[in-house]
Design a protein around this motif. Structure first.
Motif, PDB file in Angstrom:
ATOM      1  N   VAL A 117      28.832  44.921  25.204  1.00 49.08           N
ATOM      2  CA  VAL A 117      29.389  45.562  26.405  1.00 49.08           C
ATOM      3  C   VAL A 117      30.755  44.935  26.703  1.00 49.08           C
ATOM      4  CG1 VAL A 117      27.196  46.103  27.529  1.00 49.08           C
ATOM      5  CG2 VAL A 117      28.229  43.857  27.888  1.00 49.08           C
ATOM      6  N   ASP A 118      31.539  45.640  27.499  1.00 46.92           N
ATOM      7  CA  ASP A 118      32.824  45.095  27.946  1.00 46.92           C
ATOM      8  C   ASP A 118      32.682  44.566  29.364  1.00 46.92           C
ATOM      9  OD1 ASP A 118      34.194  45.567  25.670  1.00 46.92           O
ATOM     10  OD2 ASP A 118      35.216  47.377  26.376  1.00 46.92           O
ATOM     11  N   VAL A 119      33.423  43.534  29.659  1.00 47.15           N
ATOM     12  CA  VAL A 119      33.518  43.078  31.042  1.00 47.15           C
ATOM     13  C   VAL A 119      34.588  43.941  31.695  1.00 47.15           C
ATOM     14  CG1 VAL A 119      34.150  41.143  32.528  1.00 47.15           C
ATOM     15  CG2 VAL A 119      32.852  40.738  30.431  1.00 47.15           C
TER      16      VAL A 119
ATOM     17  N   LEU B 292      29.124  38.310  25.246  1.00 45.44           N
ATOM     18  CA  LEU B 292      29.396  39.737  25.462  1.00 45.44           C
ATOM     19  C   LEU B 292      30.542  40.202  24.566  1.00 45.44           C
ATOM     20  CD1 LEU B 292      29.602  39.571  29.381  1.00 45.44           C
ATOM     21  CD2 LEU B 292      27.538  39.821  27.988  1.00 45.44           C
ATOM     22  N   GLY B 293      30.474  41.464  24.153  1.00 42.36           N
ATOM     23  CA  GLY B 293      31.569  42.015  23.347  1.00 42.36           C
ATOM     24  C   GLY B 293      30.988  42.645  22.090  1.00 42.36           C
ATOM     25  N   ARG B 294      31.801  43.426  21.422  1.00 46.67           N
ATOM     26  CA  ARG B 294      31.307  44.063  20.193  1.00 46.67           C
ATOM     27  C   ARG B 294      31.584  43.147  19.007  1.00 46.67           C
ATOM     28  NH1 ARG B 294      33.943  49.455  21.802  1.00 46.67           N
ATOM     29  NH2 ARG B 294      34.789  48.047  23.362  1.00 46.67           N
TER      30      ARG B 294
ATOM     31  N   ALA C 119      37.368  34.721  25.227  1.00 49.61           N
ATOM     32  CA  ALA C 119      37.657  34.616  23.777  1.00 49.61           C
ATOM     33  C   ALA C 119      37.997  36.005  23.265  1.00 49.61           C
ATOM     34  CB  ALA C 119      36.432  34.049  23.046  1.00 49.61           C
ATOM     35  N   LEU C 120      39.121  36.536  23.731  1.00 51.33           N
ATOM     36  CA  LEU C 120      39.450  37.941  23.477  1.00 51.33           C
ATOM     37  C   LEU C 120      40.461  38.152  22.371  1.00 51.33           C
ATOM     38  CD1 LEU C 120      39.565  39.224  27.141  1.00 51.33           C
ATOM     39  CD2 LEU C 120      37.807  39.623  25.433  1.00 51.33           C
TER      40      LEU C 120
ATOM     41  N   TYR D 243      40.809  29.164  11.695  1.00 50.61           N
ATOM     42  CA  TYR D 243      40.675  27.721  11.447  1.00 50.61           C
ATOM     43  C   TYR D 243      40.574  26.927  12.751  1.00 50.61           C
ATOM     44  CZ  TYR D 243      41.168  23.479   8.666  1.00 50.61           C
ATOM     45  OH  TYR D 243      40.917  22.289   8.043  1.00 50.61           O
TER      46      TYR D 243
ATOM     47  N   PRO E 129      43.583  32.700  20.149  1.00 46.99           N
ATOM     48  CA  PRO E 129      45.043  32.793  20.140  1.00 46.99           C
ATOM     49  C   PRO E 129      45.704  32.544  21.495  1.00 46.99           C
ATOM     50  CG  PRO E 129      44.105  34.551  18.816  1.00 46.99           C
ATOM     51  CD  PRO E 129      42.950  33.839  19.448  1.00 46.99           C
TER      52      PRO E 129
ATOM     53  N   GLY F  75      34.133  37.704  18.643  1.00 44.41           N
ATOM     54  CA  GLY F  75      34.859  37.536  17.387  1.00 44.41           C
ATOM     55  C   GLY F  75      34.572  36.133  16.858  1.00 44.41           C
ATOM     56  N   PRO F  76      35.416  35.625  15.952  1.00 43.43           N
ATOM     57  CA  PRO F  76      35.181  34.293  15.374  1.00 43.43           C
ATOM     58  C   PRO F  76      35.099  33.180  16.417  1.00 43.43           C
ATOM     59  CG  PRO F  76      36.835  35.469  14.115  1.00 43.43           C
ATOM     60  CD  PRO F  76      36.538  36.325  15.306  1.00 43.43           C
TER      61      PRO F  76
ATOM     62  N   MET G  20      32.730  41.248  16.112  1.00 43.03           N
ATOM     63  CA  MET G  20      33.848  41.332  15.163  1.00 43.03           C
ATOM     64  C   MET G  20      34.623  42.646  15.291  1.00 43.03           C
ATOM     65  SD  MET G  20      33.883  38.454  13.696  1.00 43.03           S
ATOM     66  CE  MET G  20      34.947  38.635  12.284  1.00 43.03           C
TER      67      MET G  20
ATOM     68  N   PHE H 195      40.766  43.347  33.381  1.00 45.59           N
ATOM     69  CA  PHE H 195      39.489  43.065  34.042  1.00 45.59           C
ATOM     70  C   PHE H 195      39.544  41.810  34.926  1.00 45.59           C
ATOM     71  CE2 PHE H 195      39.228  40.601  30.152  1.00 45.59           C
ATOM     72  CZ  PHE H 195      38.648  39.414  30.576  1.00 45.59           C
TER      73      PHE H 195
HETATM   74  C1  FAD Z   1      46.222  42.239  10.950  1.00 44.06           C
HETATM   75  C2  FAD Z   1      45.741  40.839  11.248  1.00 44.06           C
HETATM   76  C3  FAD Z   1      45.356  40.008  10.210  1.00 44.06           C
HETATM   77  C4  FAD Z   1      44.887  38.721  10.474  1.00 44.06           C
HETATM   78  N1  FAD Z   1      44.535  37.924   9.434  1.00 44.06           N
HETATM   79  C5  FAD Z   1      44.074  36.683   9.674  1.00 44.06           C
HETATM   80  C6  FAD Z   1      43.654  35.827   8.603  1.00 44.06           C
HETATM   81  O1  FAD Z   1      43.746  36.163   7.434  1.00 44.06           O
HETATM   82  N2  FAD Z   1      43.141  34.614   8.915  1.00 44.06           N
HETATM   83  C7  FAD Z   1      43.031  34.174  10.204  1.00 44.06           C
HETATM   84  O2  FAD Z   1      42.553  33.040  10.400  1.00 44.06           O
HETATM   85  N3  FAD Z   1      43.439  34.942  11.230  1.00 44.06           N
HETATM   86  C8  FAD Z   1      43.950  36.186  11.006  1.00 44.06           C
HETATM   87  N4  FAD Z   1      44.352  36.968  12.038  1.00 44.06           N
HETATM   88  C9  FAD Z   1      44.245  36.438  13.397  1.00 44.06           C
HETATM   89  C10 FAD Z   1      42.833  36.677  13.892  1.00 44.06           C
HETATM   90  O3  FAD Z   1      42.664  38.030  14.169  1.00 44.06           O
HETATM   91  C11 FAD Z   1      42.508  35.899  15.109  1.00 44.06           C
HETATM   92  O4  FAD Z   1      42.813  34.551  14.881  1.00 44.06           O
HETATM   93  C12 FAD Z   1      41.019  35.945  15.448  1.00 44.06           C
HETATM   94  O5  FAD Z   1      40.468  37.233  15.288  1.00 44.06           O
HETATM   95  C13 FAD Z   1      40.803  35.528  16.854  1.00 44.06           C
HETATM   96  O6  FAD Z   1      39.415  35.568  17.090  1.00 44.06           O
HETATM   97  P1  FAD Z   1      38.817  35.782  18.519  1.00 44.06           P
HETATM   98  O7  FAD Z   1      37.367  35.495  18.416  1.00 44.06           O
HETATM   99  O8  FAD Z   1      39.610  35.021  19.501  1.00 44.06           O
HETATM  100  O9  FAD Z   1      39.063  37.344  18.856  1.00 44.06           O
HETATM  101  P2  FAD Z   1      38.730  38.709  18.133  1.00 44.06           P
HETATM  102  O10 FAD Z   1      38.292  38.529  16.743  1.00 44.06           O
HETATM  103  O11 FAD Z   1      39.901  39.591  18.363  1.00 44.06           O
HETATM  104  O12 FAD Z   1      37.504  39.260  18.987  1.00 44.06           O
HETATM  105  C14 FAD Z   1      37.665  39.726  20.309  1.00 44.06           C
HETATM  106  C15 FAD Z   1      36.315  40.061  20.895  1.00 44.06           C
HETATM  107  O13 FAD Z   1      36.507  40.364  22.277  1.00 44.06           O
HETATM  108  C16 FAD Z   1      35.712  41.490  22.621  1.00 44.06           C
HETATM  109  N5  FAD Z   1      36.263  42.099  23.823  1.00 44.06           N
HETATM  110  C17 FAD Z   1      37.476  42.657  24.010  1.00 44.06           C
HETATM  111  N6  FAD Z   1      37.607  43.082  25.289  1.00 44.06           N
HETATM  112  C18 FAD Z   1      36.456  42.751  25.916  1.00 44.06           C
HETATM  113  C19 FAD Z   1      35.979  42.895  27.249  1.00 44.06           C
HETATM  114  N7  FAD Z   1      36.705  43.430  28.215  1.00 44.06           N
HETATM  115  N8  FAD Z   1      34.728  42.453  27.526  1.00 44.06           N
HETATM  116  C20 FAD Z   1      33.966  41.876  26.591  1.00 44.06           C
HETATM  117  N9  FAD Z   1      34.383  41.685  25.322  1.00 44.06           N
HETATM  118  C21 FAD Z   1      35.600  42.139  24.994  1.00 44.06           C
HETATM  119  C22 FAD Z   1      35.737  42.354  21.400  1.00 44.06           C
HETATM  120  O14 FAD Z   1      34.649  43.290  21.445  1.00 44.06           O
HETATM  121  C23 FAD Z   1      35.596  41.276  20.316  1.00 44.06           C
HETATM  122  O15 FAD Z   1      34.237  40.975  20.157  1.00 44.06           O
HETATM  123  C24 FAD Z   1      44.814  38.267  11.804  1.00 44.06           C
HETATM  124  C25 FAD Z   1      45.203  39.108  12.852  1.00 44.06           C
HETATM  125  C26 FAD Z   1      45.660  40.388  12.590  1.00 44.06           C
HETATM  126  C27 FAD Z   1      46.068  41.267  13.731  1.00 44.06           C
END
Ligand code: FAD
Length: 417
Positions: free
Chosen positions: A108-110, A32-34, A138-139, A378, A364, A12-13, A36, A330
């Motif tokens: 892929v998933d871990v 690793l991970g799908r 970073a989940l 951010y 988060p 993800g981000p 976005m 996991f």
């Molecule tokens: C409805 C909603 C609206 C939001 N709007 C905003 C917004 O406007 N602005 C903002 O800044 N934030 C927003 N957020 C918060 C935002 O979603 C998070 O801050 C951000 O996505 C976190 O990014 P991340 O990379 O940590 O995780 P995510 O974007 O959740 O990505 C998680 C990644 O983990 C991978 N993954 C999961 N399990 C496994 C596993 N077992 N093995 C390998 N990979 C795995 C997934 O495939 C994915 O690639 C919103 C949240 C929600 C729920």
């Protein structure tokens, strides 16, 4: 089995920004991970981002990869504030960022992460195994959804959590109760109303807190009184947005107080006219119990001093998230126990490292250590350069102490804990 210095779990981000920084520093890594996934699959089409466009950038190691740069390239009009970025545009921006700055992402998933001889061993959903010196989790919000006890026993077709919303077409012509008073509840209610469902919000609060529409042109005095920041307007927001390192210096009690009082239930300015006088809202309402009657959910709701019943085809819990690392199935038990210091919260060093050297948590789940900004994109501004710098530095030190060759790499063990 393959060996790598660093594995990032999550694309993800947060995972993507870190991968861009590691790549720029020449650190051997795999991500690793799908790509976005949460944004592409679990957020409703048509959703607008709550964060302003200028605060929705993934963090790049060099200039040229902000939302503004993306819009310029694609010929899309851009406003740093007041633009209300559509979900689809943000996803396309993030994929563009990944295509330009992140190496190959393995979708892929871990399925298992454990420690073996001071390294990390990862079992993947495609049957492969990886050994790494450093692992970054970073989940996002995955696994942290919080559903009120009153709704927990209901069959799945009657209740869902707002964390997993893709297409809402199923709800057309249906009565949908939404529990919660924040952005997710209000945003879903607007989309449901617009597609012909009958949403009914049940919120504990006495009123909706609406964010004001940002004004592009403000006087210097007004900007001095309330500067614009990643998390919103004001000096407090500025501090929390720009100085997660300061938040980290606070003791637990202060951090908890700030987290409790910051960014509670509220709605973005662009939702106001789509919700007010269009969606039924019951204030000061708390769901006490729920049952199924005649193929409908019946909620017993305490509204003021009165208990009333609310009937719906489906109920959505838009009731937020609570970090608990033990929810990540996991993680081997020893890792989960060791990093879940405070009721499931990871306690992180100033470099986002957990109690286990070489294991990092960003996004988060790091909000308890670095503040509310980590719940938003951010926060990548602080997390990605900080973690990349630390990993690059400690790998350099490690490299002089130990040269890692395939021959001396730890042997994989059976997984399937
Ligand atoms: C409805 C909603 C609206 C939001 N709007 C905003 C917004 O406007 N602005 C903002 O800044 N934030 C927003 N957020 C918060 C935002 O979603 C998070 O801050 C951000 O996505 C976190 O990014 P991340 O990379 O940590 O995780 P995510 O974007 O959740 O990505 C998680 C990644 O983990 C991978 N993954 C999961 N399990 C496994 C596993 N077992 N093995 C390998 N990979 C795995 C997934 O495939 C994915 O690639 C919103 C949240 C929600 C729920």
């Amino acid at each position: 089995m393959s060996l790598t210095d660093t594995v990032i779990i999550g694309a993800g981000p947060y995972g993507s920004s870190l991968a861009a920084h590691l790549r720029a520093r020449g650190v051997d890594h795999q991500i690793l991970g799908r790509p976005m996934l949460a944004w592409r699959n679990y957020m409703p089409p048509g959703m607008l981002l709550r964060s302003e466009a200028f605060a929705s950038n993934l963090h790049a190691p060099r200039s040229g990869f902000t939302v503004e740069d993306y819009c310029r390239q694609k010929g899309i009009p851009y406003e740093p504030m007041g633009m209300a970025l559509p979900l689809e545009m943000f996803v396309d921006y993030a994929l563009w960022f990944q295509a330009n700055l992140v190496g190959e992402i393995q979708p892929v998933d871990v399925v298992n992460l454990r420690r073996v001889d001071g390294h990390f061993q990862l079992a993947l959903s495609d049957g492969r195994s990886l050994i790494a010196r450093k692992v970054v989790i970073a989940l996002g919000l995955k696994g942290f959804a919080q559903t009120p006890p009153a709704l927990q026993g209901l069959p799945e077709r009657f209740v869902s959590h707002s964390e997993r919303y893709g297409n809402l077409g199923w709800a057309r012509d249906k009565d949908v109760a939404i529990v919660g008073g924040g952005q997710s509840a209000l945003g879903l209610s607007a989309l449901l109303h617009e597609l012909g469902a009958r949403p009914h919000i049940l919120m504990r609060e006495a009123d909706v807190v609406w964010y004001q529409r940002p004004q592009a042109a403000r006087s210097i005095l007004s900007k001095l009184k309330g500067p614009d920041a990643g998390l919103g307007r004001g000096w407090r927001s500025l501090l929390l947005s720009e100085c997660p390192g300061l938040f980290h210096l606070l003791d637990n009690a202060w951090r908890e107080r700030i987290m409790e009082k910051s960014y509670g239930a509220s709605g973005a300015w662009w939702l106001h006219d789509r919700v007010v006088d269009k969606v039924k809202i019951s204030f000061r309402s708390e769901v006490r119990s729920a049952s199924i009657d005649n193929d409908r959910v019946v909620l017993r709701v305490l509204t003021g001093n009165q208990e009333v019943s609310v009937s719906a085809d489906h109920v959505i819990a838009a009731t937020g998230f609570k970090t608990d690392m033990r929810q990540h199935a996991f993680l081997s038990k020893d890792i989960a126990d060791e990093i879940s210091v405070n009721g499931g919260l990871p306690e992180l060093t100033s470099n986002y490292e957990t109690q286990i050297p070489g294991l990092y948590v960003i996004g988060p789940a790091s909000a308890h250590s670095f503040g509310p900004v980590m719940r938003f994109v951010y926060g990548t501004r602080h997390a990605s350069p900080c973690v990349a710098r630390h990993i690059a530095g400690s790998l350099k030190v490690g490299a002089t102490q130990r040269v890692w060759s395939a021959g001396e790499a730890p042997m994989p063990e059976r997984t399937g804990e």
